[in-house]
Design an enzyme around this catalytic site. Structure first.
Site, mmCIF file in Angstrom:
data_model
loop_
_atom_site.group_PDB
_atom_site.id
_atom_site.type_symbol
_atom_site.label_atom_id
_atom_site.label_comp_id
_atom_site.label_asym_id
_atom_site.label_seq_id
_atom_site.Cartn_x
_atom_site.Cartn_y
_atom_site.Cartn_z
ATOM 1 N N ASP A 37 -9.792 6.103 -2.306
ATOM 2 C CA ASP A 37 -8.593 6.535 -3.029
ATOM 3 C C ASP A 37 -9.026 7.239 -4.317
ATOM 4 O O ASP A 37 -10.208 7.475 -4.548
ATOM 5 C CB ASP A 37 -7.695 5.328 -3.335
ATOM 6 C CG ASP A 37 -8.262 4.514 -4.481
ATOM 7 O OD1 ASP A 37 -9.495 4.476 -4.627
ATOM 8 O OD2 ASP A 37 -7.476 3.932 -5.245
ATOM 9 N N GLU A 82 0.817 -1.206 0.000
ATOM 10 C CA GLU A 82 0.000 0.000 0.000
ATOM 11 C C GLU A 82 0.857 1.265 0.000
ATOM 12 O O GLU A 82 0.540 2.245 -0.674
ATOM 13 C CB GLU A 82 -0.944 0.017 1.207
ATOM 14 C CG GLU A 82 -2.051 -1.032 1.131
ATOM 15 C CD GLU A 82 -2.963 -0.850 -0.068
ATOM 16 O OE1 GLU A 82 -2.958 0.240 -0.664
ATOM 17 O OE2 GLU A 82 -3.671 -1.803 -0.406
ATOM 18 N N CYS A 99 -13.011 2.242 -15.322
ATOM 19 C CA CYS A 99 -13.435 3.638 -15.137
ATOM 20 C C CYS A 99 -12.189 4.522 -14.977
ATOM 21 O O CYS A 99 -12.018 5.207 -13.981
ATOM 22 C CB CYS A 99 -14.333 3.738 -13.906
ATOM 23 S SG CYS A 99 -15.242 5.289 -13.789
ATOM 24 N N TYR A 103 -6.111 6.930 3.811
ATOM 25 C CA TYR A 103 -6.331 5.881 2.822
ATOM 26 C C TYR A 103 -5.629 4.587 3.225
ATOM 27 O O TYR A 103 -6.242 3.514 3.248
ATOM 28 C CB TYR A 103 -5.845 6.303 1.407
ATOM 29 C CG TYR A 103 -5.679 5.070 0.572
ATOM 30 C CD1 TYR A 103 -6.796 4.407 0.074
ATOM 31 C CD2 TYR A 103 -4.419 4.482 0.384
ATOM 32 C CE1 TYR A 103 -6.667 3.202 -0.600
ATOM 33 C CE2 TYR A 103 -4.287 3.283 -0.290
ATOM 34 C CZ TYR A 103 -5.410 2.652 -0.790
ATOM 35 O OH TYR A 103 -5.284 1.467 -1.430
ATOM 36 N N CYS A 138 -24.913 4.425 -14.291
ATOM 37 C CA CYS A 138 -23.954 5.523 -14.174
ATOM 38 C C CYS A 138 -24.568 6.861 -14.578
ATOM 39 O O CYS A 138 -25.001 7.052 -15.717
ATOM 40 C CB CYS A 138 -22.728 5.241 -15.046
ATOM 41 S SG CYS A 138 -21.485 6.553 -14.966
ATOM 42 N N CYS A 154 -18.191 -1.690 -18.697
ATOM 43 C CA CYS A 154 -18.452 -1.379 -17.288
ATOM 44 C C CYS A 154 -19.689 -2.099 -16.747
ATOM 45 O O CYS A 154 -20.766 -2.034 -17.350
ATOM 46 C CB CYS A 154 -18.622 0.128 -17.113
ATOM 47 S SG CYS A 154 -18.851 0.590 -15.388
ATOM 48 N N CYS A 181 -16.429 2.422 -20.986
ATOM 49 C CA CYS A 181 -17.805 2.297 -20.490
ATOM 50 C C CYS A 181 -18.529 1.094 -21.087
ATOM 51 O O CYS A 181 -19.462 0.558 -20.479
ATOM 52 C CB CYS A 181 -18.571 3.585 -20.774
ATOM 53 S SG CYS A 181 -17.825 5.052 -20.006
#
Length: 299
Positions: free
Chosen positions: A145, A44, A200, A127, A216, A210, A207
């Site tokens: 994030d 991370e 995305c 985060y 959306c 997606c 899209c």
DNA sequence: AAGCCGGGGCC
DNA sequence: GGCCCAGGCTT
């Protein structure tokens, strides 16, 4: 819990993302069941502002050399900074090394599982604390994030891109979307991040692939505004950031003190800028002056 | 809230 | 050449 149409839609989107993630998740080493909490934490921190493809080889090397916090805590800071390589933002390497020492000092060499303890560690912000709690320990948390911000901004707010700085409204929206069940919450966190990373995306969203295209708000409004959206510009050429990076690259490659002033590889840099950058690196604790008279420096 | 902090690869 | 990327820390 009220079952308004909005709440129903929220749950539907979360479930679609989770289902998509179960099918499309990348097989990343820090996602494997045998990865330790320490391995998750290291990943991370490395992933803060650095893409996955560049992190992976360095992460493997760190795990090989320092498989536990105690191992890193027993190493020299210079070795940690050197092993950081060209991931960028080398202060992260120093903080990770300091984090390992704090884990040994205050947590018995283990990574804590609660966000409050994680937040108190060097280099761990909101985060990363939420991400470690979720991905290392399966805890319910609000993982927000840049990817999740973009997904939420588009699907719920019809914004092409999220605001420059995180807002209270965004945080409240994100918190409200997290499923109550911890396992579901972790899947949503990982899935929404992955959706932002793979589908995305900021510049060229896919899209047509997606899983939440039908829900959306941004797509429904025509998916407009990407070109006009003002973005933060990070200057690079000739900046202190670049000069600091070049000094660090020189010192990483050297295994003896280096006379930085007048070094052949840094000849094109203004002496004043070179000095101020060197000073700032010393202030940051990344570089040490070995011999002030000779002007030699080392990690 | 704003500024600072790397570096590489893609469009 | 612009732009983006699993942010955090300091002021």
């Amino acid at each position: 819990m009220p079952t308004t149409p909005q709440a129903h839609r929220d749950r539907r989107i979360v479930e679609q993302v989770t289902t998509w993630f179960a099918r499309e998740a990348r097989d990343l080493p820090w996602r494997r069941a045998d990865c330790s909490p320490w391995g998750v934490l290291v990943s991370e921190v490395m992933l803060q502002q650095t893409p996955v493809v560049r992190v992976e080889p360095v992460w493997h090397e760190w795990m090989r050399r320092w498989p536990s916090p105690a191992d890193l805590a027993g190493a020299d800071q210079a070795d940690a900074v050197r092993a950081w390589g060209r991931l960028g933002y080398p202060r992260r390497a120093k903080r990770l090394w300091e984090c390992a020492r704090a884990l040994v000092e205050h947590h018995g060499g283990e990574v804590p599982s609660d966000e409050e303890s994680l937040l108190a560690l060097p280099g761990i912000g909101a985060y990363t604390a939420a991400a470690v709690a979720a991905f290392a320990y399966g805890r319910r948390s609000v993982v927000l994030d840049t990817n999740v911000r973009r997904v939420i901004g588009r699907a719920w707010e019809a914004r092409a891109l999220p605001p420059l700085h995180q807002t209270v409204g965004e945080r409240e929206r994100a918190a409200a979307l997290v499923p109550h069940d911890a396992t579901a919450a972790v899947r949503w966190a990982a899935g929404s991040m992955e959706l932002g990373a793979l589908v995305c995306t900021a510049r060229a969203p896919r899209c047509d692939e997606c899983p939440i295209a039908a829900d959306c708000a941004w797509l429904a409004a025509g998916a407009q505004g990407l070109d006009a959206a003002p973005r933060r510009v990070q200057p690079w050429h000739g900046t202190d950031r670049q000069v600091r990076g070049r000094i660090m690259a020189l010192l990483r490659a050297a295994h003896a003190p280096v006379t930085v002033g007048g070094h052949a590889s840094l000849e094109d840099i203004e002496p004043g800028q070179l000095d101020s950058c060197l000073d700032s690196l010393v202030d940051d604790g990344l570089v040490r002056a070995v011999d002030a008279q000779r002007g030699t420096y080392a990690l």
